[in-house]
Scaffold this motif. Structure first.
Motif, mmCIF file in Angstrom:
data_model
loop_
_atom_site.group_PDB
_atom_site.id
_atom_site.type_symbol
_atom_site.label_atom_id
_atom_site.label_comp_id
_atom_site.label_asym_id
_atom_site.label_seq_id
_atom_site.Cartn_x
_atom_site.Cartn_y
_atom_site.Cartn_z
ATOM 1 N N GLY A 1 39.698 -14.984 5.972
ATOM 2 C CA GLY A 1 39.023 -14.286 4.878
ATOM 3 C C GLY A 1 38.783 -12.827 5.195
ATOM 4 N N GLY A 2 38.620 -12.051 4.148
ATOM 5 C CA GLY A 2 38.317 -10.638 4.298
ATOM 6 C C GLY A 2 36.862 -10.378 3.958
ATOM 7 N N PRO A 3 36.513 -9.136 3.758
ATOM 8 C CA PRO A 3 35.129 -8.800 3.417
ATOM 9 C C PRO A 3 34.780 -9.299 2.017
ATOM 10 N N ALA A 4 33.492 -9.427 1.774
ATOM 11 C CA ALA A 4 33.014 -9.825 0.453
ATOM 12 C C ALA A 4 33.409 -8.764 -0.563
ATOM 13 N N SER A 5 33.535 -9.161 -1.821
ATOM 14 C CA SER A 5 33.888 -8.188 -2.850
ATOM 15 C C SER A 5 32.772 -7.155 -2.995
ATOM 16 N N PHE A 6 33.157 -5.993 -3.456
ATOM 17 C CA PHE A 6 32.229 -4.876 -3.609
ATOM 18 C C PHE A 6 31.262 -5.189 -4.746
ATOM 19 N N SER A 7 29.970 -5.115 -4.473
ATOM 20 C CA SER A 7 28.961 -5.530 -5.454
ATOM 21 C C SER A 7 28.172 -4.338 -5.994
ATOM 22 N N GLN A 8 27.358 -4.626 -6.997
ATOM 23 C CA GLN A 8 26.462 -3.607 -7.556
ATOM 24 C C GLN A 8 25.467 -3.141 -6.488
ATOM 25 N N ALA A 9 25.019 -4.062 -5.632
ATOM 26 C CA ALA A 9 24.100 -3.697 -4.549
ATOM 27 C C ALA A 9 24.787 -2.752 -3.552
ATOM 28 N N ASP A 10 26.079 -2.988 -3.282
ATOM 29 C CA ASP A 10 26.836 -2.098 -2.400
ATOM 30 C C ASP A 10 26.931 -0.700 -3.009
ATOM 31 N N ARG A 11 27.202 -0.663 -4.297
ATOM 32 C CA ARG A 11 27.303 0.610 -5.003
ATOM 33 C C ARG A 11 25.983 1.387 -4.898
ATOM 34 N N LYS A 12 24.879 0.710 -5.124
ATOM 35 C CA LYS A 12 23.564 1.348 -5.052
ATOM 36 C C LYS A 12 23.263 1.816 -3.630
ATOM 37 N N ALA A 13 23.572 0.969 -2.640
ATOM 38 C CA ALA A 13 23.326 1.341 -1.245
ATOM 39 C C ALA A 13 24.117 2.593 -0.873
ATOM 40 N N PHE A 14 25.374 2.671 -1.335
ATOM 41 C CA PHE A 14 26.176 3.861 -1.053
ATOM 42 C C PHE A 14 25.569 5.089 -1.728
ATOM 43 N N ALA A 15 25.260 4.970 -3.010
ATOM 44 C CA ALA A 15 24.702 6.105 -3.754
ATOM 45 C C ALA A 15 23.393 6.589 -3.119
ATOM 46 N N ASP A 16 22.554 5.662 -2.692
ATOM 47 C CA ASP A 16 21.286 6.030 -2.053
ATOM 48 C C ASP A 16 21.523 6.741 -0.721
ATOM 49 N N GLN A 17 22.436 6.206 0.080
ATOM 50 C CA GLN A 17 22.739 6.809 1.384
ATOM 51 C C GLN A 17 23.323 8.217 1.191
ATOM 52 N N LEU A 18 24.235 8.366 0.228
ATOM 53 C CA LEU A 18 24.823 9.670 -0.055
ATOM 54 C C LEU A 18 23.756 10.649 -0.522
ATOM 55 N N ASP A 19 22.859 10.201 -1.384
ATOM 56 C CA ASP A 19 21.794 11.066 -1.880
ATOM 57 C C ASP A 19 20.904 11.552 -0.732
ATOM 58 N N ARG A 20 20.553 10.671 0.193
ATOM 59 C CA ARG A 20 19.739 11.069 1.343
ATOM 60 C C ARG A 20 20.465 12.128 2.179
ATOM 61 N N TRP A 21 21.771 11.907 2.409
ATOM 62 C CA TRP A 21 22.538 12.867 3.203
ATOM 63 C C TRP A 21 22.604 14.204 2.483
ATOM 64 N N LEU A 22 22.853 14.192 1.185
ATOM 65 C CA LEU A 22 22.952 15.438 0.428
ATOM 66 C C LEU A 22 21.636 16.190 0.403
ATOM 67 N N GLN A 23 20.531 15.475 0.342
ATOM 68 C CA GLN A 23 19.224 16.146 0.395
ATOM 69 C C GLN A 23 19.019 16.838 1.739
ATOM 70 N N ARG A 24 19.418 16.164 2.829
ATOM 71 C CA ARG A 24 19.344 16.807 4.160
ATOM 72 C C ARG A 24 20.275 18.013 4.209
ATOM 73 N N TYR A 25 21.475 17.869 3.646
ATOM 74 C CA TYR A 25 22.450 18.939 3.600
ATOM 75 C C TYR A 25 21.881 20.161 2.865
ATOM 76 N N ALA A 26 21.219 19.916 1.748
ATOM 77 C CA ALA A 26 20.677 21.003 0.932
ATOM 78 C C ALA A 26 19.597 21.777 1.683
ATOM 79 N N ARG A 27 18.871 21.103 2.565
ATOM 80 C CA ARG A 27 17.811 21.776 3.332
ATOM 81 C C ARG A 27 18.369 22.676 4.425
ATOM 82 N N LYS A 28 19.617 22.428 4.843
ATOM 83 C CA LYS A 28 20.194 23.221 5.947
ATOM 84 C C LYS A 28 20.672 24.531 5.476
#
Length: 150
Positions: free
Chosen positions: A123-150
């Motif tokens: 078997g391979g990885p589980a299919s991409f879920s709505q929770a995965d999408r949200k986790a990615f968007a949240d992680q990206l948003d946190r990184w971009l906020q840190r980026y904006a402060r630099k």
């Protein structure tokens, strides 16, 4: 600090999140793949097509990135190399790779690869879920906020 995307295996929904984020935050985002990647017209979105071949896209990303850049990839060895160069790295499911966890992730990846080659795991990885999408968007948003402060 630019964003580098290992685009060959990046889910379309993650690409779309990155398209919007690059435009909103005005951060250069480059999609590297061995096939053509379509991106909307934007001064912040770039593509880099590399020749076919094992790890060619990964090698291009590592060659181009600088300390503090962000790499989006599911490829554990690429993540390890990017971390070694001082990049921030997370996968399309929003899971961060770091100096503290990359060795364990590499060991698990190698172990699973051995099991697959012995026919033990099919078997391979589980299919991409709505929770995965949200986790990615949240992680990206946190990184971009840190980026904006630099």
């Amino acid at each position: 600090m630019p964003i580098w995307v290992d685009a060959d295996a990046c889910p379309v929904v993650v690409r779309e999140i990155l398209f919007r984020a690059a435009q909103r935050w005005q951060v250069t985002t480059t999609f590297v793949a061995n096939q053509a990647v379509r991106v909307p017209p934007s001064p912040y979105l770039k593509t880099r097509q590399v020749p076919q071949g094992f790890d060619v896209a990964d090698d291009e990303i590592v060659a181009q990135l600088s300390q503090g850049d962000l790499v989006i990839t599911q490829d554990i060895p690429l993540a390890a190399e990017a971390i070694e160069k001082g990049a921030d790295v997370f996968n399309p499911r929003g899971q961060a790779f770091s100096r503290e966890n990359i060795r364990q992730r590499l060991a698990m990846r190698n172990f699973m690869e051995e099991l697959r080659s012995a026919g033990q795991v099919t078997g391979g990885p589980a299919s991409f879920s709505q929770a995965d999408r949200k986790a990615f968007a949240d992680q990206l948003d946190r990184w971009l906020q840190r980026y904006a402060r630099k």
